[in-house]
Scaffold this motif. Structure first.
Motif, PDB file in Angstrom:
ATOM      1  N   HIS A  41      10.900 -29.718  15.666  1.00  0.00           N
ATOM      2  CA  HIS A  41      11.949 -29.277  14.995  1.00  0.00           C
ATOM      3  C   HIS A  41      11.286 -28.595  13.547  1.00  0.00           C
ATOM      4  N   PHE A  42      12.341 -28.020  12.933  1.00  0.00           N
ATOM      5  CA  PHE A  42      11.577 -26.758  11.463  1.00  0.00           C
ATOM      6  C   PHE A  42      11.150 -27.276  10.964  1.00  0.00           C
ATOM      7  N   THR A  43      10.965 -27.151   9.197  1.00  0.00           N
ATOM      8  CA  THR A  43      11.121 -27.557   8.182  1.00  0.00           C
ATOM      9  C   THR A  43       9.986 -26.411   7.634  1.00  0.00           C
ATOM     10  N   VAL A  44      11.661 -26.042   6.646  1.00  0.00           N
ATOM     11  CA  VAL A  44      10.328 -24.236   6.060  1.00  0.00           C
ATOM     12  C   VAL A  44      10.038 -24.967   4.126  1.00  0.00           C
ATOM     13  N   VAL A  45       9.500 -24.646   4.060  1.00  0.00           N
ATOM     14  CA  VAL A  45       8.986 -25.546   2.321  1.00  0.00           C
ATOM     15  C   VAL A  45       8.221 -24.195   1.548  1.00  0.00           C
ATOM     16  N   LYS A  46       8.975 -23.475   0.435  1.00  0.00           N
ATOM     17  CA  LYS A  46       8.041 -22.755  -0.203  1.00  0.00           C
ATOM     18  C   LYS A  46       6.607 -22.797  -0.202  1.00  0.00           C
ATOM     19  N   GLY A  47       6.095 -22.335  -0.423  1.00  0.00           N
ATOM     20  CA  GLY A  47       4.849 -21.831  -1.087  1.00  0.00           C
ATOM     21  C   GLY A  47       4.242 -22.731  -2.496  1.00  0.00           C
ATOM     22  N   SER A  48       5.094 -22.891  -3.123  1.00  0.00           N
ATOM     23  CA  SER A  48       5.393 -23.309  -4.146  1.00  0.00           C
ATOM     24  C   SER A  48       5.477 -25.066  -4.137  1.00  0.00           C
ATOM     25  N   ALA A  49       5.554 -25.830  -3.451  1.00  0.00           N
ATOM     26  CA  ALA A  49       6.244 -26.742  -3.765  1.00  0.00           C
ATOM     27  C   ALA A  49       5.418 -28.035  -4.053  1.00  0.00           C
ATOM     28  N   PRO A  50       6.050 -28.704  -4.747  1.00  0.00           N
ATOM     29  CA  PRO A  50       4.747 -30.048  -5.488  1.00  0.00           C
ATOM     30  C   PRO A  50       4.465 -30.588  -3.924  1.00  0.00           C
ATOM     31  N   ILE A  51       4.911 -31.270  -3.119  1.00  0.00           N
ATOM     32  CA  ILE A  51       4.154 -31.854  -1.714  1.00  0.00           C
ATOM     33  C   ILE A  51       3.095 -30.828  -1.276  1.00  0.00           C
ATOM     34  N   LEU A  52       3.190 -29.757  -1.033  1.00  0.00           N
ATOM     35  CA  LEU A  52       2.136 -29.170  -0.683  1.00  0.00           C
ATOM     36  C   LEU A  52       0.546 -29.856  -1.848  1.00  0.00           C
ATOM     37  N   GLU A  53       1.013 -29.304  -2.886  1.00  0.00           N
ATOM     38  CA  GLU A  53      -0.788 -29.840  -3.609  1.00  0.00           C
ATOM     39  C   GLU A  53      -0.879 -31.111  -2.986  1.00  0.00           C
ATOM     40  N   GLU A  54       0.086 -32.130  -3.247  1.00  0.00           N
ATOM     41  CA  GLU A  54      -0.259 -33.399  -2.596  1.00  0.00           C
ATOM     42  C   GLU A  54      -0.793 -33.342  -1.217  1.00  0.00           C
ATOM     43  N   LEU A  55       0.007 -32.539  -0.375  1.00  0.00           N
ATOM     44  CA  LEU A  55      -1.022 -32.511   0.730  1.00  0.00           C
ATOM     45  C   LEU A  55      -2.310 -31.788   1.763  1.00  0.00           C
ATOM     46  N   GLU A 109      -1.962 -20.121  -0.316  1.00  0.00           N
ATOM     47  CA  GLU A 109      -0.969 -19.565  -1.403  1.00  0.00           C
ATOM     48  C   GLU A 109      -0.107 -18.675  -0.837  1.00  0.00           C
ATOM     49  N   ALA A 110       0.170 -18.640   0.992  1.00  0.00           N
ATOM     50  CA  ALA A 110       1.219 -17.886   0.713  1.00  0.00           C
ATOM     51  C   ALA A 110       2.887 -18.183   1.010  1.00  0.00           C
ATOM     52  N   PRO A 111       3.561 -17.524   0.541  1.00  0.00           N
ATOM     53  CA  PRO A 111       4.951 -18.391  -0.037  1.00  0.00           C
ATOM     54  C   PRO A 111       5.964 -18.940   0.516  1.00  0.00           C
ATOM     55  N   VAL A 112       5.523 -19.491   1.802  1.00  0.00           N
ATOM     56  CA  VAL A 112       6.488 -19.586   2.908  1.00  0.00           C
ATOM     57  C   VAL A 112       5.970 -20.469   4.200  1.00  0.00           C
ATOM     58  N   LEU A 113       5.739 -21.793   4.319  1.00  0.00           N
ATOM     59  CA  LEU A 113       5.459 -22.709   5.450  1.00  0.00           C
ATOM     60  C   LEU A 113       5.923 -23.196   6.515  1.00  0.00           C
ATOM     61  N   ILE A 114       5.831 -23.091   7.471  1.00  0.00           N
ATOM     62  CA  ILE A 114       6.948 -23.926   8.765  1.00  0.00           C
ATOM     63  C   ILE A 114       6.391 -24.779   8.572  1.00  0.00           C
ATOM     64  N   PHE A 115       7.020 -26.452   9.235  1.00  0.00           N
ATOM     65  CA  PHE A 115       5.828 -26.970   9.543  1.00  0.00           C
ATOM     66  C   PHE A 115       6.697 -27.457  10.747  1.00  0.00           C
ATOM     67  N   LEU A 116       5.947 -26.910  11.583  1.00  0.00           N
ATOM     68  CA  LEU A 116       7.034 -27.561  13.508  1.00  0.00           C
ATOM     69  C   LEU A 116       6.770 -29.284  13.398  1.00  0.00           C
ATOM     70  N   SER A 117       6.950 -30.342  14.037  1.00  0.00           N
ATOM     71  CA  SER A 117       7.562 -31.392  14.226  1.00  0.00           C
ATOM     72  C   SER A 117       7.914 -31.733  15.591  1.00  0.00           C
ATOM     73  N   ALA A 118       7.542 -32.784  16.405  1.00  0.00           N
ATOM     74  CA  ALA A 118       8.012 -32.919  17.694  1.00  0.00           C
ATOM     75  C   ALA A 118       8.381 -34.125  18.083  1.00  0.00           C
ATOM     76  N   GLU A 119       9.002 -35.255  19.176  1.00  0.00           N
ATOM     77  CA  GLU A 119       9.000 -35.976  19.682  1.00  0.00           C
ATOM     78  C   GLU A 119       7.801 -37.066  19.985  1.00  0.00           C
ATOM     79  N   ASP A 120       7.902 -37.992  19.554  1.00  0.00           N
ATOM     80  CA  ASP A 120       6.566 -38.172  19.257  1.00  0.00           C
ATOM     81  C   ASP A 120       6.274 -39.346  20.814  1.00  0.00           C
ATOM     82  N   ASP A 121       6.997 -39.601  21.843  1.00  0.00           N
ATOM     83  CA  ASP A 121       7.314 -39.999  22.703  1.00  0.00           C
ATOM     84  C   ASP A 121       6.858 -38.361  24.069  1.00  0.00           C
ATOM     85  N   PHE A 122       7.351 -37.311  23.505  1.00  0.00           N
ATOM     86  CA  PHE A 122       7.753 -36.157  24.611  1.00  0.00           C
ATOM     87  C   PHE A 122       6.228 -36.014  25.285  1.00  0.00           C
ATOM     88  N   LYS A 123       6.241 -35.796  26.062  1.00  0.00           N
ATOM     89  CA  LYS A 123       4.669 -35.614  27.071  1.00  0.00           C
ATOM     90  C   LYS A 123       4.483 -34.630  26.444  1.00  0.00           C
TER      91      LYS A 123
END
Length: 177
Positions: free
Chosen positions: A48-62, A82-96
């Motif tokens: 799963h791909f999550t696109v986040v702007k570099g200015s998003a407040p959640i990134l400072e918390e992270l 300070e990149a303008p965009v981040l893309i977070f990749l997540s994946a299923e917990d139980d898949f090898k």
């Protein structure tokens, strides 16, 4: 051998300085498409791909959580430089194969970004913060689906540094049988 793909791979390096210039939605979509085209174990397509702007407040918390876990004071740059965009990749917990599949996808994305003239940085340094006590909070804030966990991220933007690609020693790192 003259090969365009090999040349892009050869020149790619981790960008650690970005301009304020935005990247276009089309550029972001092309980078993500490269990730989506990566093979996955059993063709599961569990990334799963999550696109986040570099200015998003959640990134400072992270960034704060990452530093707290490492016992670090405020750094000159945040974890994504300070990149303008981040893309977070997540994946299923139980898949090898989730970790492997995520690595393949992010490398495809890094090479695609480089081929479009975009700087990029593959990011794993927030792994502990995204798997720690605040996992549920960050999962919700980053739209990570239930039953999935952060694997790796990619920062993307117009680079302003000239970092040299890593060198290697094939004589030490490669064995032929």
């Amino acid at each position: 051998m003259d090969n365009q793909v090999l040349e892009v791979i050869k020149k790619r390096s981790s960008a650690r300085a970005y301009s304020d210039e935005e990247i276009t939605k089309e550029q972001i979509e092309k980078v993500i498409e490269a990730g989506l085209q990566g093979p996955t174990g059993m063709n599961k397509k569990e990334i799963h791909f999550t696109v986040v702007k570099g200015s998003a407040p959640i990134l400072e918390e992270l960034d704060e959580e990452k530093r707290a876990l490492r016992g670090q004071d405020k750094q000159p740059h945040n974890f994504y430089y300070e990149a303008p965009v981040l893309i977070f990749l997540s994946a299923e917990d139980d898949f090898k194969w989730s970790k492997v599949d995520s690595g393949i996808a992010v490398q495809n994305m890094a090479i695609a970004a480089e081929s479009m003239g975009l700087g990029n940085l593959i990011i794993g340094c927030v792994y502990d913060a995204l798997h720690g006590e605040k996992k549920a909070y960050f999962d919700k804030a980053l739209a990570i689906p239930e039953g999935y966990s952060f694997q790796i991220a990619l920062a993307v933007g117009h680079r302003t540094d000239n970092k040299t690609p890593h060198d290697y020693d094939a004589a030490v790192q490669v064995s032929y049988l």
